[in-house]
Design a protein around this motif. Sequence first.
Motif, short mmCIF file in Angstrom:
data_model
loop_
_atom_site.label_atom_id
_atom_site.label_comp_id
_atom_site.label_asym_id
_atom_site.label_seq_id
_atom_site.Cartn_x
_atom_site.Cartn_y
_atom_site.Cartn_z
N THR A 178 0.86 -1.20 0.00
CA THR A 178 0.00 0.00 0.00
C THR A 178 0.88 1.23 0.00
N ALA A 223 -2.08 0.03 9.52
CA ALA A 223 -2.87 -0.73 8.55
C ALA A 223 -2.21 -0.68 7.18
N PHE A 225 -0.55 -3.00 4.19
CA PHE A 225 -0.61 -4.39 3.77
C PHE A 225 0.06 -4.54 2.42
N MET A 272 -3.29 -7.96 6.76
CA MET A 272 -4.67 -7.56 7.07
C MET A 272 -5.18 -8.24 8.32
N SER B 62 -5.41 0.72 -3.96
CA SER B 62 -4.96 0.13 -2.70
C SER B 62 -4.96 1.14 -1.56
N GLU B 70 -8.31 0.27 7.93
CA GLU B 70 -8.14 1.12 9.11
C GLU B 70 -9.48 1.47 9.72
#
Lengths: 383, 119
Positions: A178, A223, A225, A272, B62, B70
Amino acid sequence: MRVVRKSLARKVVFLFLIFAVVLGVMVYHLSLLLSVDAVYWLVGYFGLVMFSVLVFYYLNVIRPLRKVVEQMQALLLGQSYKEVMSYRMDEIGVVAYFFNQVTKSIGKISGDLKEHDRMLDELSVASQLQKEILPAQNPEVEGLTIVAKSKPLNELGGDSFNVFRTKERVFVYIGDVTGHGAAAALIMAMVNTLIGVFVDINDSPYKVLVDVNRYIKTYVKRAMFMTLVLLSYDYATGKISYAGAGHENIIIYRKKYGECEVMMSGGIALGMVPDNSNLIKEINVDLEDGDFIILYSDGIVDAKNTAGDLYGLDRLKMAVKEYAQNYQAAGLNHQVARDVAVFMGNTAQEDDMTLIVIQKGEPTPEEKSDINFSSTKWVDNFA
Amino acid sequence: MKNYLSISRLGIDDERFAAFEFTGSFDSVGFKHNFTLLQAVLEEHDSEYLVFDFGKLTFINSRAVGFLIEAMNFLQESNRKLVLVGADGLVKDVLQTTGVFELIAFYPSLDAFKVSITT
């Protein structure tokens, strides 16, 4: 006259001298008309007025202005300077305030430039490290031809790929973290290292991805990934299998039928969930000699043209189908990349782009001599 | 780069959920331009379900998927749930491919979701 103009004080002295001469001449002529006492009183009174003006001028103009000029000279000569304290609201106050504001801005810009240079240095180091992690050359693998090309969007890309060889098999992966920048590059480096470690102790892509995910989720709290496909090829049996972690579909081209088959990579992206063992699976692929497997990152299918259309999976399949019969792995990779570049035209690249073409069977000598074969660097100019 | 994402609240009189409609392109630019609004959406609505209607979304990448994860984790801390409805075409493909539907409930439409929480 040029010497006199160097400072206000000297100008004032010069004017004073001229005035004194004029006054002297006046006094002489007045002395012919008035009494001596009257002339003395006149001269004295006038002298007092002039002296007061001079003192006032010195205290309110010359001296405060000198303070500002001294600091300006220090700034211009690269010496240390300090803020000019002034509460005046007149022109001198404006000049002092202006100087203070300018030096504040200069100080901030200088600080920003130093910080910018420092960050550029760190980015440069991180970029170099990342380049060293990703393979610069396509490897020679027994039984397979692997041609990978990648084009990051900026200095620190989110796409990654690598080839790891063990005694029994070879593992190939393509991944996409990401975002971009330093954080994405760090995740990419971690995953690359972890895959390199776990392929030595696991015999299947599924087990490798379960272990990699567990470690990533443990240590990466944000977060972030990474989508990934990991493919393995067993030298002895010729068996190919793969496990996917939420990555793009896989394209398989079978030369016998001249058709493309799209298979979902499946699974869920790494990072995740803490445990992905129930969410990913390993899939076997039967390939005959000459067949292709195409792995790609979303920067390929999401590439846009000037009209805002996406390149898309359908165009990618059409390009593979068009060129796969007449080219080997390096040629197919080159032609598909050229197709994407032609589609994009002058539109700026918006994401990292990675394309891996894997062909069952080893490269011919002619293919090995193809200039597009060895390097993993994306061709910049397809003209 | 131009921002092509807009987010608006759907006026639905049901205290069990708050629904927001996303229109356009949910990419890095759209995320950056709507960051304050997205944060407010997560923090200011305390209903049990937070519903994102992606029926009018034409693109997602993405960066947006990262935000959804989140958001899901943030809501879970206060026992709330994120629900996605309406996504189709390319957007649904991306969400399916990246495995988001394994983690976040998806319904083909807002009505289908309402039925599910009623029964």
